[in-house]
Design an enzyme around this catalytic site. Structure first.
Site, PDB file in Angstrom:
ATOM      1  N   ASN A   9      94.397   9.041 -46.182  1.00 15.30           N
ATOM      2  CA  ASN A   9      93.645  10.279 -45.953  1.00 15.30           C
ATOM      3  C   ASN A   9      93.970  11.215 -47.121  1.00 15.30           C
ATOM      4  O   ASN A   9      95.076  11.732 -47.210  1.00 15.30           O
ATOM      5  CB  ASN A   9      94.076  10.893 -44.615  1.00 15.30           C
ATOM      6  N   HIS A  96      91.582  15.385 -36.845  1.00 14.04           N
ATOM      7  CA  HIS A  96      92.874  15.463 -37.542  1.00 14.04           C
ATOM      8  C   HIS A  96      93.573  16.758 -37.163  1.00 14.04           C
ATOM      9  O   HIS A  96      92.934  17.786 -36.986  1.00 14.04           O
ATOM     10  CB  HIS A  96      92.666  15.385 -39.062  1.00 14.04           C
ATOM     11  N   GLU A  98      95.104  18.909 -38.772  1.00 11.76           N
ATOM     12  CA  GLU A  98      94.821  20.067 -39.638  1.00 11.76           C
ATOM     13  C   GLU A  98      93.489  20.703 -39.249  1.00 11.76           C
ATOM     14  O   GLU A  98      93.339  21.916 -39.296  1.00 11.76           O
ATOM     15  CB  GLU A  98      94.846  19.631 -41.114  1.00 11.76           C
ATOM     16  N   GLU A 168      99.509  10.840 -34.726  1.00 15.05           N
ATOM     17  CA  GLU A 168     100.196  11.543 -35.821  1.00 15.05           C
ATOM     18  C   GLU A 168     100.923  12.763 -35.248  1.00 15.05           C
ATOM     19  O   GLU A 168     100.300  13.797 -34.988  1.00 15.05           O
ATOM     20  CB  GLU A 168      99.180  12.043 -36.856  1.00 15.05           C
ATOM     21  N   SER A 213     104.264  11.129 -42.685  1.00 16.72           N
ATOM     22  CA  SER A 213     105.310  10.774 -43.647  1.00 16.72           C
ATOM     23  C   SER A 213     105.520   9.259 -43.781  1.00 16.72           C
ATOM     24  O   SER A 213     106.649   8.793 -43.946  1.00 16.72           O
ATOM     25  CB  SER A 213     106.626  11.484 -43.312  1.00 16.72           C
TER      26      SER A 213
HETATM   27  P1  13P Z   1     101.507  12.530 -44.761  1.00 15.19           P
HETATM   28  O1  13P Z   1     101.514  11.026 -44.915  1.00 15.19           O
HETATM   29  O2  13P Z   1     101.389  13.238 -46.076  1.00 15.19           O
HETATM   30  O3  13P Z   1     102.622  13.013 -43.899  1.00 15.19           O
HETATM   31  O4  13P Z   1     100.149  12.898 -43.971  1.00 15.19           O
HETATM   32  C1  13P Z   1      99.842  12.225 -42.814  1.00 15.19           C
HETATM   33  C2  13P Z   1      98.458  12.548 -42.407  1.00 15.19           C
HETATM   34  O5  13P Z   1      98.161  13.648 -41.989  1.00 15.19           O
HETATM   35  C3  13P Z   1      97.433  11.503 -42.543  1.00 15.19           C
HETATM   36  O6  13P Z   1      96.275  11.850 -41.871  1.00 15.19           O
END
Ligand code: 13P
Length: 251
Positions: A9, A96, A98, A168, A213
């Site tokens: 992503n 997601h 975010e 996640e 991560s």
């Molecule tokens: P990171 O791998 O940078 O922690 O991000 C995870 C993520 O939000 C993938 O959608």
């Protein structure tokens, strides 16, 4: 048998020219992944989708990071499913964390987007996960269970046959603070159990990914868990070297 899936992503990163260059460099990786029965993909920004799709191997999944549930209309700034389909895009990340945090993406909105995707034979990657506070209060299963129940409410086993879910934990995204593989396994299994309750045996065919991560050094450990079918990777998917390592480490 659930095929392993490694999906990058890219969030709000990479110019279209950079995305295109990455896609060209990743061509041999897509073929290698296919040989090993692994699905490999990336999710660029809307503006880089066409360049990425055009430059990538046909075996590379190119996913959008969002979509609107209406086909067209007065929705300034939005992109519809037919617009994505015109470019050959048939995978879309939905919900997601975010977008849940900054764009008021609710379970209900996610549900409507997934309904539109299923109606168009497309693949949603439905993201779920708890915040740090919810984790510390021991509410992970309550929160994730609600996200699954509300997001997937009313769908049939036929609808969800191509669905992918990504667990996640918000506290592990971009923080370098990993959930242990025990947590990843426990919650991915829980997600599958809730889906089995709702949808029956098709739950055993739905891929559940872990994200947060994920790095070349830990990807294998996550993917060795029986209920973790792949990884949704942010930061470590941005550079072709580390993306290559992620794949090499799970072959
Ligand atoms: P990171 O791998 O940078 O922690 O991000 C995870 C993520 O939000 C993938 O959608």
């Amino acid at each position: 048998m659930r095929r392993k899936l490694l999906l990058g992503n890219w969030k709000m990163n990479k110019l279209a020219s950079e995305a295109r260059e990455f896609a060209i460099n990743a061509r041999p990786l897509a073929e290698l992944a296919k040989k090993h029965q692994i699905d490999l993909g990336v999710a660029p920004t809307y503006l880089s989708l066409a360049a990425t799709k055009e430059a990538a191997s046909k075996d590379m999944i190119v996913a959008a990071q969002n979509c609107h549930f209406k086909e067209s209309g007065a929705y300034t700034g939005e992109v519809s499913i037919p617009m994505l389909k015109e470019f050959g895009i048939d995978w879309v990340i939905i919900g997601h964390s975010e977008r849940r945090a900054y764009d008021n993406e609710t379970n209900l909105k996610c549900h409507d987007k997934m309904a539109a995707l299923f109606a168009n034979n497309m693949v949603p990657v439905y993201c779920v996960g708890e915040t740090l506070q919810e984790f510390e209060e021991g509410r992970t299963k309550e929160v994730v269970g609600t996200q699954i129940r509300e997001g997937l409410a009313g769908f049939t086993s036929e609808d969800v046959k191509h669905l992918v879910v990504a667990y996640e934990p918000v506290w592990s995204i971009g923080t370098g603070k990993n959930a242990s593989s025990e947590i990843a396994q426990d919650i991915c299994k829980f997600v599958r159990d809730v889906m089995r309750e709702m949808l029956g045996d098709v739950a055993d065919e739905i891929r559940v990914l872990y994200g947060g991560s994920v790095k070349p050094v830990n990807v294998k450990e996550y993917l060795s868990c029986p209920d973790v079918d792949g990884a949704l990777v942010g930061g470590a998917s941005l550079k072709i070297d580390s993306y290559t390592e992620l794949l090499n480490n799970i072959l």
